[in-house]
Scaffold this motif. Structure first.
Motif, PDB file in Angstrom:
ATOM      1  N   TRP A   1      30.109  43.858  38.541  1.00 26.45           N
ATOM      2  CA  TRP A   1      31.048  43.458  37.504  1.00 26.45           C
ATOM      3  C   TRP A   1      32.373  44.170  37.749  1.00 26.45           C
ATOM      4  O   TRP A   1      32.402  45.368  37.979  1.00 26.45           O
ATOM      5  N   VAL A   2      33.480  43.435  37.664  1.00 22.83           N
ATOM      6  CA  VAL A   2      34.805  44.028  37.784  1.00 22.83           C
ATOM      7  C   VAL A   2      35.550  43.818  36.476  1.00 22.83           C
ATOM      8  O   VAL A   2      35.758  42.681  36.043  1.00 22.83           O
ATOM      9  N   MET A   3      35.921  44.923  35.830  1.00 18.40           N
ATOM     10  CA  MET A   3      36.653  44.862  34.568  1.00 18.40           C
ATOM     11  C   MET A   3      38.152  44.985  34.866  1.00 18.40           C
ATOM     12  O   MET A   3      38.636  46.067  35.215  1.00 18.40           O
ATOM     13  N   ALA A   4      38.874  43.873  34.756  1.00 17.03           N
ATOM     14  CA  ALA A   4      40.323  43.870  34.983  1.00 17.03           C
ATOM     15  C   ALA A   4      41.024  43.667  33.650  1.00 17.03           C
ATOM     16  O   ALA A   4      41.824  42.753  33.468  1.00 17.03           O
ATOM     17  N   LEU A   5      40.716  44.547  32.708  1.00 14.63           N
ATOM     18  CA  LEU A   5      41.182  44.417  31.332  1.00 14.63           C
ATOM     19  C   LEU A   5      42.205  45.491  31.005  1.00 14.63           C
ATOM     20  O   LEU A   5      42.276  46.519  31.674  1.00 14.63           O
ATOM     21  N   PRO A   6      42.999  45.300  29.954  1.00 13.37           N
ATOM     22  CA  PRO A   6      43.929  46.341  29.524  1.00 13.37           C
ATOM     23  C   PRO A   6      43.182  47.604  29.105  1.00 13.37           C
ATOM     24  O   PRO A   6      41.981  47.564  28.797  1.00 13.37           O
TER      25      PRO A   6
ATOM     26  N   ILE B   1      35.969  40.047  34.898  1.00 13.98           N
ATOM     27  CA  ILE B   1      36.280  39.959  33.476  1.00 13.98           C
ATOM     28  C   ILE B   1      37.751  40.324  33.290  1.00 13.98           C
ATOM     29  O   ILE B   1      38.162  41.462  33.513  1.00 13.98           O
ATOM     30  N   GLY B   2      38.564  39.365  32.898  1.00 18.17           N
ATOM     31  CA  GLY B   2      39.991  39.597  32.750  1.00 18.17           C
ATOM     32  C   GLY B   2      40.732  39.168  33.991  1.00 18.17           C
ATOM     33  O   GLY B   2      41.376  39.972  34.657  1.00 18.17           O
ATOM     34  N   ALA B   3      40.664  37.881  34.329  1.00 18.05           N
ATOM     35  CA  ALA B   3      41.158  37.405  35.618  1.00 18.05           C
ATOM     36  C   ALA B   3      42.571  36.851  35.563  1.00 18.05           C
ATOM     37  O   ALA B   3      43.095  36.385  36.556  1.00 18.05           O
TER      38      ALA B   3
ATOM     39  N   SER C   1      30.958  34.609  40.940  1.00 18.46           N
ATOM     40  CA  SER C   1      30.005  33.870  40.108  1.00 18.46           C
ATOM     41  C   SER C   1      30.661  33.458  38.796  1.00 18.46           C
ATOM     42  O   SER C   1      30.410  32.370  38.285  1.00 18.46           O
ATOM     43  N   HIS C   2      31.513  34.341  38.230  1.00 23.46           N
ATOM     44  CA  HIS C   2      32.168  34.039  36.963  1.00 23.46           C
ATOM     45  C   HIS C   2      33.554  34.686  36.955  1.00 23.46           C
ATOM     46  O   HIS C   2      33.748  35.788  37.481  1.00 23.46           O
TER      47      HIS C   2
END
Length: 858
Positions: free
Chosen positions: A605-610, A540-542, A563-564
């Motif tokens: 799930w990997v959160m790569a968000l600010p 999430i946040g790629a 997967s996404h």
């Protein structure tokens, strides 16, 4: 004389470098309080979102002057009593004249955190000035002001003016303050013929004070008293504060004055702690304890005799109020009853066997059922031992002989009260006075592990336990380590569950000895994994640099598959650089994430968000309650989590098994990873605040255009930013348990970070070779950490998957070491570390998919 020398030593401890280095922080803290207090002037006392927000802000600010565990513990301690029993604070008149902004800030600080002190102020200097202006010379007998009717009119006018000044200053900071200038103190004439309108308090009316606090106001009081007929009498403010304390029985009685404490007339040092039950008689015999000092100590002694033993008196400067109330180190002079310390050399000398039994029940081996109290006492009967404790045995220390000729601290058991009131400090000092050398063993999860380190000269770690010692020669230390290594020294004396006072989620750190023949890495890498099943990753946040690097690494991973990939800006575009499947960027919404979690499509799930963005996504996953997937957050949102739900994912310093078992992992920051790896091994020798000069390439500023990633602006330039209180400064400090000073900069290269770290150490404790040996031993077997004899260069780390630490320069005074660390902020500083955590969490080998490319060898 000997007793007072120990007090002087305590004063040196509390007035040393650590205390001095915190003064700027307290000044900054007061500035912050003034800023937010002025903006919250419309707040009411009623509970609500804004009130909660203000309290949260203040709690965060508290972390600037104390560690998180101190803040949480002391807030819990003070709010465990009724609001009226928190504190009585007596303010000297000179403080209102000279330090009103600082005083108002301190009181606003307490008010906004939900604490309501009873404030009583004097007005001595202002009275003298007004009398002088009117041509009246003040008259004193036995230090008491003669108050004739003309003087009384000046006294009353002065009290009302100064009370209004303080109330007005507080109201400007959003504090609801109520002036109480009469109606509290009933009095009779002290000696009408001698002193005229001077009173002796004979009653205290609590109602006006209680009514103010119940209505959400700070009571601001004067020391004017009244006779039954209504005649105003002047009462010494210190005496009035004491009478208030007798009625309200607060936890703290605080005297704010210009000196900031009691000063030892022989040494010129401020006294840190006075334990009256142990020291009063000898203290009163000191040659310099005379006149006002002697009277003050006697009055405080008499006051505390009638209050609960938990009550104490603090004499401090106004700027140190927060530090005194909310930190272990305290400030000024703390006076308490304490208890006399008692030595016992046989079981018969314990007058109350139930007290002894209760103390021993705190021992972890006894609590777990591995050992019974009776069996331990039987063993103790056959040994030569010496015990140390206070009268109620809140703290019990037992020293026994050992088979290597060095005494062993066999038990060190403390209640919560013992830790909180620093009885542990008194007991350990008494032990050290009797034993020139000593060793002890502590479980590495002990919540007070930093305290034990501070008492030792050296340490060695094995299988989750830490061997400590002091006063040993090198050959004795070698023999001790060999015995410990062969498990012949018995079990540890405490565990993290023992005191529970300062129990917070902290990473397990590797500590060291200087002996190169032993590895001190207590947490070796999990190189081989048991799992070989494929796993699905949703990113999430790629769009950012970190996301792109992680995609490339997953593409090379033998077991992971995407997967996404979710990105609002790239929604609908084809994912480039990924060869395992054709993936299209999507803009996943909350409902999409819930559905994927319900269908168990995603394994991690990997959160790569600010920062500040990922909570709704995490909440969506949690709301399903499937317990199928795991989450890794690359932002700072959960790095300071205290719930225990999130594990801090720095494998080289944290417990790898905890990471492997975790459902939620917070990925450390890039600056923070390098700095922690560079400081952690030398922590036992640190004697001050490490200063970190950090410089990052502009990729660290992200992809959103700004001066910090503007190549033209960066040309031939270096940009300092966030000069204090950077989030990584707080992260490094909270994880290491040591305050650090961190100054970040952005340079003109693209990726890579260099830290130059100046660390104060105990004088004459280490050479450059010693330091390098410590780091080589500590990081033995770590694929992603390399130790170099030379200072590493940032150009050599760019594109590499690890940390290089080197330099190890010790200055000529041998009281400071400079260490240089480099890291690629996009790799080990972010995506590589994330992949390490994914591997551990899913049961793969820790380094699966991570190249071993740190070719810099020292």
């Amino acid at each position: 004389m000997m007793v007072f020398q120990s007090v002087s030593a305590a004063a040196k401890r509390r007035l040393g470098q650590g205390f001095k280095s915190e003064l700027p922080r307290i000044s900054i803290l007061n500035s912050h309080i003034r800023l937010f207090s002025s903006s919250s002037s419309g707040l009411t006392h009623h509970t609500g979102e804004r009130r909660y927000s203000t309290r949260s802000t203040v709690v965060q600010l508290l972390n600037n002057i104390g560690s998180k565990r101190e803040v949480e513990q002391y807030l819990k301690y003070f709010t465990s009593v009724s609001q009226q029993q928190f504190a009585v604070i007596k303010v000297g008149g000179a403080i209102i004249t000279q330090q009103l902004p600082e005083l108002a800030s301190c009181l606003a600080f307490l008010y906004h955190v939900g604490l309501y002190p009873i404030v009583l102020h004097g007005t001595g200097p202002q009275i003298n000035e007004l009398l002088e202006n009117e041509g009246v010379e003040p008259q004193y007998i036995d230090g008491i002001r003669i108050t004739d009717p003309k003087t009384m009119s000046v006294v009353r006018k002065c009290f009302l003016e100064q009370n209004l000044r303080l109330v007005t200053a507080l109201e400007k900071m959003g504090v609801r303050a109520r002036p109480i200038t009469a109606g509290v103190f009933g009095a009779e004439y002290l000696d009408k013929d001698k002193y005229q309108l001077v009173g002796k308090v004979n009653s205290v009316n609590k109602s006006p004070v209680e009514a103010a606090i119940d209505a959400g106001y700070l009571p601001i009081m004067t020391s004017l008293a009244e006779t039954p007929s209504g005649q105003l009498l002047n009462v010494n403010a210190d005496v009035a504060a004491g009478e208030l304390a007798r009625v309200f029985e607060p936890l703290k009685i605080v005297y704010l004055n210009e000196k900031g404490g009691i000063v030892n007339g022989n040494t010129g040092e401020k006294i840190s702690i006075i334990n009256l039950d142990e020291e009063y008689e000898s203290l009163m015999q000191e040659s310099w304890v005379k006149y006002g000092t002697k009277l003050k100590i006697k009055e405080i002694h008499d006051l505390l005799q009638h209050l609960p033993r938990s009550s104490s008196v603090a004499i401090i400067d106004v700027n140190d109020l927060q530090k005194e109330l909310f930190t272990d180190s305290g400030a000024g002079t703390l006076i308490r009853r304490g208890y006399k310390l008692i030595n016992r050399n046989s079981l018969k000398e314990f007058g109350n066997p139930d007290l002894l039994r209760a103390a021993l029940l705190r021992d972890p081996s006894i609590k777990s059922g591995e050992l019974s109290v009776a069996s331990y006492l039987k063993t103790l009967e056959s040994l030569d031992f010496k015990s140390y404790g206070d009268e109620p045995l809140e703290v019990l220390a037992i020293v026994t002989s050992s088979n290597i000729g060095v005494p062993k601290l066999d038990k060190f058991l403390s209640s919560k009260t013992g830790w909180l009131n620093n009885v542990t400090e008194n007991i350990f000092n008494a032990v050290k006075k009797d034993y020139q050398s000593l060793f002890w063993v502590v479980n590495e999860n002990d919540s007070n592990i930093g305290w034990y380190f501070s008492k030792s000269d050296g340490s060695f770690t094995k299988n989750g336990e830490i061997l400590f010692w002091y006063g040993l020669k090198p050959d004795q230390a070698t023999k001790l380590i060999q015995e410990f290594d062969s498990s012949n020294l018995g079990t540890s004396l405490s565990s993290s569950k023992e005191s529970g006072v300062f129990n917070t989620q902290t990473q397990k750190r590797g500590y060291h000895t200087q002996k190169r023949s032993y590895s001190t890495n207590p947490n070796p890498p999990m190189k081989e994994g048991k799992n070989t099943k494929k796993a699905k990753v949703a990113l999430i946040g790629a769009r950012g640099y970190t996301g792109q690097n992680l995609i490339n690494m997953i593409d090379q991973h033998p077991y992971l598959e995407l997967s996404h990939v979710s990105s609002r800006e790239l929604n609908g575009q084809a994912l480039k650089g990924y060869n395992k499947a054709e993936i299209t960027y999507t803009n996943l919404q909350i409902e999409d994430i819930k559905k994927l979690e319900e269908d168990k499509v995603v394994d991690i799930w990997v959160m790569a968000l600010p920062n500040g963005v990922c909570k709704p996504f995490v909440d969506a996953i949690n709301s399903v309650g499937s317990d199928h997937s795991k989450i890794i957050d690359l932002s700072a949102d959960y790095r300071f989590d205290t719930t225990g739900e999130w594990i801090y994912g720095l494998p080289e310093l944290n417990d790898r098994k905890q990471i492997a078992d975790a459902k939620k992992i917070s990925n450390p920051g890039c600056y923070a990873t390098a700095a922690q790896c560079a400081i952690a091994p030398i922590l036992p020798y640190v004697s001050g605040t490490p200063a970190i000069f950090g410089v990052s390439g502009y990729s660290g500023a992200g992809t959103k255009p700004s001066p910090k990633n503007d190549v033209k602006f960066l040309a031939n330039n270096l940009i300092p930013y966030s000069l204090t209180d950077h989030i990584h400064e707080k992260e490094i400090s909270s994880r290491l348990g040591v305050e650090v000073a961190f100054t970040p900069h952005v340079a003109q290269w693209f990726q890579g970070i260099t830290h130059t770290i100046s660390i104060p150490i105990k004088p004459k404790s280490l050479t450059s070779r010693d330091v390098r040996n410590i780091y080589q031993d500590r990081y033995q077997g770590e694929q992603l950490i390399t130790i170099s004899g030379e200072a590493p260069l940032v150009r050599d780390i760019s594109g590499k998957h690890g940390v290089v630490i080197g330099g190890f320069a010790v200055n000529s005074k041998e009281d400071r070491v400079v260490i240089v660390a480099t890291i690629d902020n996009l790799l080990k500083g972010a995506s590589t570390q994330c992949l390490q955590n994914i591997n551990l969490a899913l049961g793969y080998g820790e380094y699966e998919g991570i190249p071993d490319d740190l070719v810099i060898r020292g």
